[in-house]
Write a protein that holds these residues in place. Structure first.
Motif, PDB file in Angstrom:
ATOM      1  N   UNK A  12     -28.465  82.812  96.229  1.00 14.04           N
ATOM      2  CA  UNK A  12     -28.160  82.219  94.927  1.00 14.04           C
ATOM      3  C   UNK A  12     -28.772  82.976  93.735  1.00 14.04           C
ATOM      4  N   UNK A  18     -26.061  88.705  89.228  1.00 17.53           N
ATOM      5  CA  UNK A  18     -24.841  89.480  89.323  1.00 17.53           C
ATOM      6  C   UNK A  18     -23.736  88.880  88.448  1.00 17.53           C
ATOM      7  N   UNK A  19     -23.634  87.531  88.489  1.00 18.84           N
ATOM      8  CA  UNK A  19     -22.602  86.860  87.711  1.00 18.84           C
ATOM      9  C   UNK A  19     -22.775  87.139  86.224  1.00 18.84           C
ATOM     10  N   UNK A  20     -24.029  87.086  85.746  1.00 21.06           N
ATOM     11  CA  UNK A  20     -24.274  87.320  84.321  1.00 21.06           C
ATOM     12  C   UNK A  20     -23.870  88.746  83.934  1.00 21.06           C
ATOM     13  N   UNK A  22     -21.708  90.641  85.467  1.00 20.31           N
ATOM     14  CA  UNK A  22     -20.253  90.734  85.561  1.00 20.31           C
ATOM     15  C   UNK A  22     -19.565  90.139  84.339  1.00 20.31           C
ATOM     16  N   UNK A  23     -20.137  89.038  83.846  1.00 19.76           N
ATOM     17  CA  UNK A  23     -19.491  88.386  82.709  1.00 19.76           C
ATOM     18  C   UNK A  23     -19.658  89.215  81.440  1.00 19.76           C
ATOM     19  N   UNK A  27     -16.387  89.923  79.206  1.00 19.09           N
ATOM     20  CA  UNK A  27     -16.207  89.614  77.789  1.00 19.09           C
ATOM     21  C   UNK A  27     -15.644  90.826  77.033  1.00 19.09           C
TER      22      UNK A  27
ATOM     23  N   UNK B  48     -16.241  87.973  86.927  1.00 22.45           N
ATOM     24  CA  UNK B  48     -17.210  87.069  87.535  1.00 22.45           C
ATOM     25  C   UNK B  48     -16.711  86.526  88.858  1.00 22.45           C
ATOM     26  N   UNK B 100     -21.159  78.226  87.493  1.00 25.63           N
ATOM     27  CA  UNK B 100     -21.976  79.098  86.657  1.00 25.63           C
ATOM     28  C   UNK B 100     -21.102  80.105  85.890  1.00 25.63           C
ATOM     29  N   UNK B 101     -20.118  80.685  86.589  1.00 27.59           N
ATOM     30  CA  UNK B 101     -19.226  81.661  85.950  1.00 27.59           C
ATOM     31  C   UNK B 101     -18.577  81.044  84.718  1.00 27.59           C
ATOM     32  N   UNK B 104     -21.231  80.371  81.815  1.00 28.27           N
ATOM     33  CA  UNK B 104     -21.681  81.575  81.110  1.00 28.27           C
ATOM     34  C   UNK B 104     -20.524  82.216  80.342  1.00 28.27           C
ATOM     35  N   UNK B 105     -19.343  82.241  80.974  1.00 25.64           N
ATOM     36  CA  UNK B 105     -18.192  82.842  80.292  1.00 25.64           C
ATOM     37  C   UNK B 105     -17.919  82.102  78.985  1.00 25.64           C
TER      38      UNK B 105
END
Lengths: 184, 189
Positions: A12, A18-20, A22-23, A27, B48, B100-101, B104-105
């Motif tokens: 987790x 990683x998600x942050x 990637x986002x 953007x 994401x 979460x994706x 944050x997005x």
């Protein structure tokens, strides 16, 4: 179910970082969405450019981890033949792959009827992104391999997701920079 | 020189496979752009969700590879504690991370000042697409890993690029489905 807890608690935090990252990549796509919609071939470039960086980054990291475990390398930035050979090899692979990338995207565009660039521009696009990606990815991969080794983390669980996320963010940034260079 | 050549031999094949597969995913992305773009903010969610499937099915593939090698599971689709734990973990991670994706997005679209369809819609699409992708992706990864192991190929050396590639296809299709449902449900476009 204790091992399920183990998998979740190990994965987790990494997946969140990683998600942050990637986002941050995502953007940029949203900001330039109009251009991407009018020139869809640019969208075809994005997944292979991301994969290019991600796969050679994770190959380099896992090779370094293996060399570290075998005692063939020290986790320090000093001149080391093993490390240099690995890096040179990866750079050669990066260059060959980026030429291939330009060619394949051209062929996909041609076969599917998506309006594409001339084949030379497509290959140039591939080479430019390869050149821009290779240096930072090599640096990041070596750093991640050394840091996770020094912290005693399993590189299999930690390095690959981190490298792929950074490669995605860098890859998309490359496409954006090239779009600027080509004046799109 | 020996090391250099072994790097090139090992990675060039993996690169060629993943670049070819990814270009086809790129084509899929182009074909779905219309529908993705019809929900403002959706393009920001894509990397994401794509990263999620990599993290989820990639590490599932690695764990299954180890379990097969050590002989604690057989290459058969059956309900046993190890498979159950692994699949449930992958799906739980997919669910939690896709929340979460979306969150944050949504924050990023506000910071970057780009239009978005609103938190509830991003959340719906991301969670439905992400959970669906994690579920289908887990079973596909399992089946392919078993098949690969049965023909005598080491899953550890090939599952990485394969899991990423199939994961991409599953994720893009799941998102496509989730967006279609969201458009019906919330009456967008």
């Amino acid at each position: 179910m204790s091992s399920m807890r183990k998998i979740l608690t190990e994965s987790f935090p990494i997946l969140t970082i990683v998600t942050i990252v990637e986002l941050l990549a995502g953007i940029q796509l949203e900001i330039r969405s109009e251009t991407l919609i009018t020139l869809p071939i640019l969208l075809v470039f994005i997944p292979p450019i991301n994969n290019l960086g991600g796969s050679f980054g994770s190959i380099l990291t896992s090779r370094i981890s293996t060399a570290l475990s075998l005692g063939d390398m020290e986790p320090r930035f000093v001149r080391n033949e093993n490390l240099e050979e690995n890096i040179v090899g990866i750079i050669i692979v990066g260059l060959i792959s980026s030429i291939y990338l330009g060619l394949v995207v051209y062929i996909v565009g041609y076969l599917t009827g998506i309006q594409s660039f001339p084949v030379t521009t497509s290959i140039l696009f591939g080479i430019l992104s390869g050149l821009m990606l290779t240096t930072p990815i090599v640096g990041v991969s070596v750093a991640v391999a050394f840091i996770s080794w020094n912290l005693g983390l399993d590189p299999d669980n930690v390095s690959t997701p981190i490298i792929t996320a950074i490669a995605d963010a860098l890859g998309i940034s490359c496409v954006m920079v090239i779009m600027k260079l080509f004046g799109f | 020189m020996k090391i250099r050549l072994s790097v090139i031999r090992e990675s060039l094949i993996a690169e060629v496979i993943s670049i070819t597969g990814a270009s086809l995913v790129g084509f899929g992305l182009v074909k779905t752009t219309g529908i993705i773009h019809s929900i403002p903010g959706m393009l920001a969610v894509i990397p994401g969700i794509l990263a999620l499937r990599g993290g989820v099915s990639g590490s599932l593939a690695a764990r299954i590879g180890t379990a097969l090698h050590t002989g604690i599971i057989e290459p058969r689709l059956e309900i046993n504690p190890i498979i159950k734990t692994n699949v449930l973990s992958a799906i739980t991670l997919g669910f939690a991370e896709s929340i979460l994706v979306a969150l944050i997005a949504y924050v990023f679209t506000i910071i970057a000042d780009v239009p978005s369809a609103g938190l509830h819609i991003l959340l719906f699409v991301s969670v439905m697409g992400g959970t669906l992708a994690a579920t289908i992706g887990s079973f596909t990864t399992l089946i392919i890993a078993f098949q690969v192991y049965r023909v005598g190929i080491d899953p550890d050396s090939v599952m990485g690029p394969i899991a990423t590639m199939t994961g991409d296809v599953v994720a893009i299709s799941s998102l496509f489905l989730a967006i279609t449902v969201a458009k019906q449900l919330f009456g967008i476009g």
